[in-house]
Enzyme design. Structure first.
Site, PDB file in Angstrom:
ATOM      1  N   ASP A 215     -57.280  36.651 -20.211  1.00 27.32           N
ATOM      2  CA  ASP A 215     -55.863  36.540 -20.057  1.00 27.32           C
ATOM      3  C   ASP A 215     -55.033  37.660 -20.195  1.00 27.32           C
ATOM      4  O   ASP A 215     -55.291  38.375 -21.322  1.00 27.32           O
ATOM      5  CB  ASP A 215     -55.683  35.301 -20.759  1.00 27.32           C
ATOM      6  CG  ASP A 215     -55.754  35.305 -22.228  1.00 27.32           C
ATOM      7  OD1 ASP A 215     -56.734  35.908 -22.678  1.00 27.32           O
ATOM      8  OD2 ASP A 215     -54.921  34.802 -22.872  1.00 27.32           O
ATOM      9  N   GLU A 216     -53.679  37.339 -19.724  1.00 33.88           N
ATOM     10  CA  GLU A 216     -52.712  38.299 -20.071  1.00 33.88           C
ATOM     11  C   GLU A 216     -53.083  39.737 -20.297  1.00 33.88           C
ATOM     12  O   GLU A 216     -52.433  40.135 -21.563  1.00 33.88           O
ATOM     13  CB  GLU A 216     -51.811  37.752 -21.292  1.00 33.88           C
ATOM     14  CG  GLU A 216     -51.528  36.360 -20.897  1.00 33.88           C
ATOM     15  CD  GLU A 216     -50.891  35.348 -22.408  1.00 33.88           C
ATOM     16  OE1 GLU A 216     -49.761  34.864 -22.144  1.00 33.88           O
ATOM     17  OE2 GLU A 216     -51.416  35.428 -23.236  1.00 33.88           O
TER      18      GLU A 216
HETATM   19  C1  NGO Z   1     -51.490  31.219 -23.398  1.00 37.50           C
HETATM   20  C2  NGO Z   1     -51.798  32.379 -24.176  1.00 37.50           C
HETATM   21  C3  NGO Z   1     -52.210  32.340 -25.613  1.00 37.50           C
HETATM   22  C4  NGO Z   1     -51.071  31.764 -26.254  1.00 37.50           C
HETATM   23  C5  NGO Z   1     -50.854  30.301 -25.602  1.00 37.50           C
HETATM   24  C6  NGO Z   1     -49.827  29.325 -26.317  1.00 37.50           C
HETATM   25  C7  NGO Z   1     -53.716  31.616 -22.864  1.00 37.50           C
HETATM   26  C8  NGO Z   1     -54.901  31.338 -22.109  1.00 37.50           C
HETATM   27  N1  NGO Z   1     -52.974  32.590 -23.233  1.00 37.50           N
HETATM   28  O1  NGO Z   1     -52.525  30.285 -23.222  1.00 37.50           O
HETATM   29  O2  NGO Z   1     -52.318  33.528 -26.198  1.00 37.50           O
HETATM   30  O3  NGO Z   1     -51.511  31.477 -27.893  1.00 37.50           O
HETATM   31  O4  NGO Z   1     -50.541  30.446 -24.244  1.00 37.50           O
HETATM   32  O5  NGO Z   1     -49.585  28.184 -25.791  1.00 37.50           O
END
Ligand code: NGO
Length: 412
Positions: A215-216
């Protein structure tokens, strides 16, 4: 019969879950840890019960704040009571690496030495981790370990300079920003690292799944992401595990049998949903964790002291009132692609068991019911009455739950 209760099941897990149902048929006082006065009666009748989904999970982020083995065991007991059968542990992130890896010892020793806010952090030794897995197994929960890559890796990058593209280790990080770190996809040592970590983690994992995050990855180019995810999935497959990734994995080619964990919300765009649907056409299965329904770290309302609100406020009714089969149907996801549901609990703002419990309860039992009961047996108006009856049980267990105003709690 009049004199007893008979439980039968096809598999041991079924018997264990039948016992959890029986617990709920007994008076709330059975949940106290001191001797109580009987007699304890159970209403007569027959219950035939079987779960809707095979995958009914909760996730705990032990990276942003570290939680001890005993704290995780306490949560496991609470999950087991509601027949959750999978515990996903988010073992690494920018703020901390939480599992000992023998071939890269600084990951835990240095990368695990702090947490959000700058506290001392911590990590699990292999013996402690095995103990945790055994404990979960004894309560019929399968542990899914996650090492989040290629982003969310500052703790690893800080521990080993050679993992960085520029060869310079960044400082440890104790804030809550996301998207700034990346493993170095073009460097060969990156895949030696991934191979070692996955091999050691797979050896600690009796379960089927190994979660690689994904993710991200905002600091990884698209080409690098594609290459990194391709090679990393192959490594997971080599060690005999099924790949799970956050749904951004669907932006890369997926290994056969991969599972994507959808964490979008009402504002997630059509193109992103379509990409996830497209992935299911080639056989990728889905775990549903919509952030505006199942993220236990979202605030309940404006006054909730803990948690975040980027996906909105998630009151208990909003968290309960959705159907996994319908959730992505508009984007073209076949209901048969859905393995089940998971409620993640991210810990940027949470550092104690009391914090975990105030955010998980009472939303967690709702996610558990979504995973268990057929849609035809579910509606908020009857559920809220059944949920209200859980209040005294949670109190008896010492769980400090959120007294949501939308639930008709009995006076205790
Ligand atoms: C997102 C992010 C996380 C954060 C979270 C907080 C995902 C999959 N990546 O969820 O790093 O902690 O939000 O709500």
């Amino acid at each position: 019969g009049r004199a007893g209760v008979t439980l039968t099941a096809r598999e041991p897990a079924g018997l264990f879950h039948a016992v959890q149902t029986l617990r709920q048929l007994l008076p709330a006082a059975v949940e106290r840890d001191s001797r109580q006065r009987g007699p304890w009666k159970v209403a007569g009748g027959t219950i035939t019960d079987t779960p809707r989904y095979a995958y009914r999970a909760a996730m705990l982020d032990v990276s942003r704040h570290f939680f001890t083995v005993d704290q995780v065991k306490r949560y496991i007991d609470q999950l087991a009571l509601y027949k959750i059968n999978t515990l996903h542990l988010h073992l690494s992130d920018d703020q901390g690496w939480r599992i000992a890896i023998d071939s890269w010892p600084r990951l835990a020793a240095y990368g695990g030495s702090t947490q959000v806010g700058g506290g001392p952090g911590g990590y699990y030794t292999k013996a402690q981790y095995r103990d945790l897995v055994r404990y979960a197994t004894s309560r019929h929960l399968e542990v899914v370990p996650e090492i989040d890559m290629p982003g969310h890796t500052n703790a690893a990058l800080a521990s080993y300079a050679e993992l960085n593209c520029d060869g310079v280790a960044p400082p440890l990080y104790t804030g809550t920003a996301v998207g700034f770190s990346s493993l170095c996809a073009p460097k060969e040592i990156t895949y030696d690292f991934v191979d070692d970590v996955v091999r050691e983690l797979a050896a600690l994992t009796p379960g089927r799944y190994l979660h690689i995050g994904g993710d991200e990855a905002h600091s990884t180019s698209h080409a690098d992401y594609m290459e990194f995810m391709r090679r990393t999935q192959a490594i997971v497959a080599k060690y005999g595990k099924t790949v799970v990734g956050w749904h951004q994995l669907t932006g890369a080619e997926q290994v056969k049998g991969a599972v994507a964990q959808y964490w979008g919300y009402d504002a997630t765009g059509a193109a992103e949903r379509a990409q996830v649907a497209e992935a299911t056409k080639v056989g990728t299965k889905l775990i549903l964790s919509p952030a505006d329904r199942t993220y236990l770290d979202m605030k309940y309302d404006r006054n909730t002291d803990l948690g975040q609100s980027w996906a909105g406020l998630v009151e208990v009714d909003r968290s309960y009132d959705w159907d996994p089969a319908a959730y992505l149907a508009g984007a073209g996801v076949d209901p048969g692609a859905v393995l089940g549901v998971e409620a993640p609990l991210w810990s940027e703002t949470l550092s104690t068991s009391d914090h975990i419990e105030r955010m998980a309860f009472p939303r967690l039992p709702g996610v558990a019911e979504i995973g268990w009961s057929p849609q035809s047996a579910r509606n908020w108006d009857t559920y809220k009455v059944r949920l209200a009856a859980q209040g005294p049980r949670l109190t008896a267990l010492g769980i400090d739950y959120y007294r949501s105003p939308v639930v008709p709690w009995p006076a205790e």
